[in-house]
Design a protein around this motif. Structure first.
Motif, short mmCIF file in Angstrom:
data_model
loop_
_atom_site.label_atom_id
_atom_site.label_comp_id
_atom_site.label_asym_id
_atom_site.label_seq_id
_atom_site.Cartn_x
_atom_site.Cartn_y
_atom_site.Cartn_z
N LYS A 3 34.14 35.98 37.20
CA LYS A 3 33.26 37.08 37.60
C LYS A 3 32.44 37.61 36.42
CE LYS A 3 33.57 37.63 42.01
NZ LYS A 3 32.36 37.51 42.87
N TYR B 259 28.49 37.99 36.41
CA TYR B 259 27.86 39.29 36.13
C TYR B 259 27.48 39.42 34.65
CZ TYR B 259 28.96 41.28 40.71
OH TYR B 259 29.00 41.56 42.06
N GLU C 101 35.20 41.15 43.61
CA GLU C 101 33.93 41.87 43.40
C GLU C 101 34.22 43.29 42.91
OE1 GLU C 101 29.66 41.53 43.86
OE2 GLU C 101 31.22 40.06 44.27
#
Length: 360
Positions: free
Chosen positions: A26, A30, A341
């Motif tokens: 992640k 990101y 998330e």
């Protein structure tokens, strides 16, 4: 620069490694939300994982030391040389690094010394003492229960600790098939999957005792078959595991594990203590009922969706097997609370707070 401790990439993926792996993926996704260059350091002597597929984060092999020495010497030197901060999501935090983020999954070796070797308990206390005294290291953990336990032992972390709950969507990454039932000689929804290692606090002992009495029930145990020495340490007869209704898989890959879970009647998680309980979340995501020990962490997180039993009482586990409950709607509602998330957004929030307060 952010240097991620990548030692976990060379280990089998279990609970803590899973959290580290998914947070790394992640962070790569990101990447633009971080104002620093990000690299992940791994031991130079090992083969770099081929399935990582990072698009933005560089993987850098460093040092030739082994085990903890690699973290405390090779990794620490690399961080210091680059005037970087260290993110460690699994394993230890380097003792000679004083800036960064440490995901502390639990402090069980400190709390429950009787379940761990004296050497390991002392080592873990040294690590957490270092983190608690270094004012520029921020701690992440996995539940309110774990956070409170950490603060009881290390109150100086009060202003530097935050909860980042794990997610479960990685279970959707695989093509799960009931062919796994043929492989292990079991019938769909007519066997129990047991998620318990040979570590004493994982409490495999109680399942083996029940299996020896409930011979009409099949128990598929994900993990290694215990040696005679281990059985004796658990006060079990050597022939306990030689029954037809007990199957040990040894180490199998994620697809194999999640396939067995998906087609099981239920998953049993008998731990005496845990920080979170990721296997429960994974099982619920596959719509498989869970029978879990009635401990504080599980009650906090999964109170309405699992069947509880007393982890010290064989009769209690037998009763849970007979009175299995599963509410699909409640399970879905619970799953909505957790995701990778949300985890990365929580991590980015911590990162921004650290930036604003000049932690680095």
């Amino acid at each position: 620069m952010i240097v991620i401790n990548g030692k976990f990439l060379l280990q089998n993926i279990t609970g803590t490694q899973r959290v580290a792996f998914e947070l790394l993926k992640k962070m790569d996704e990101y990447y633009s939300h971080f104002n620093d260059k990000i690299v992940v350091a791994v031991p130079n002597r090992e083969k770099i994982p081929e399935n990582l597929c990072l698009k933005n984060i560089l993987l850098i092999p460093i040092g030739n030391l082994k085990g903890s020495l690699w973290e405390h010497i090779n990794l620490a030197r690399f961080v210091q040389k680059n005037d970087a901060i260290c993110f460690s999501f699994s394993g230890a935090f380097p003792l000679f690094v004083k800036r960064g983020v440490y995901y502390l999954h639990d402090i069980h070796p400190i709390q429950y010394k009787q379940y761990f070797s004296r050497r390991y308990s002392i080592y873990q206390k040294i690590i957490v003492n270092h983190v608690s005294k270094a004012k520029d290291i921020f701690v992440l953990t996995n539940s309110e229960h774990t956070k409170l336990n950490i603060l009881r032992w290390f109150p100086s972390l009060k202003e530097r600790i935050s909860i980042v709950y794990p997610g479960w969507e990685h279970t959707k990454r695989y093509n799960l098939s009931d062919e796994v039932c043929v492989k292990w000689g079991v019938k769909k929804h007519q066997y129990y999957v047991v998620l318990a290692t040979l570590t004493k606090h994982k409490n495999l002992e109680i399942v083996l005792k029940v299996a020896s009495e409930e011979k009409d029930k099949i128990f598929v145990i994900i993990g290694q078959k215990p040696s005679n020495q281990v059985l004796r340490s658990l006060n079990l007869q050597v022939n306990t595991i030689d029954q037809k209704n007990i199957i040990f898989t040894n180490y199998i890959n994620d697809e194999g594990v999640f396939s067995l879970i998906k087609y099981a009647k239920a998953v049993i998680v008998p731990s005496i203590f845990e920080g979170f309980g990721l296997p429960i979340l994974e099982s619920l995501s596959l719509q498989t009922p869970v029978i879990a020990s009635k401990i504080e962490a599980f009650q906090e997180l999964f109170s309405d969706v699992v069947t509880f039993f007393d982890p010290f009482n064989v009769s209690s586990l037998k009763e849970a097997l007979e009175n299995l409950k599963f509410d699909e709607d409640k399970a879905k509602n619970l799953l909505e609370k957790y995701s990778w998330e949300r985890a990365i957004l929580s991590l980015i929030k911590v990162y921004k707070i650290m930036r604003e307060h000049n932690y680095f």
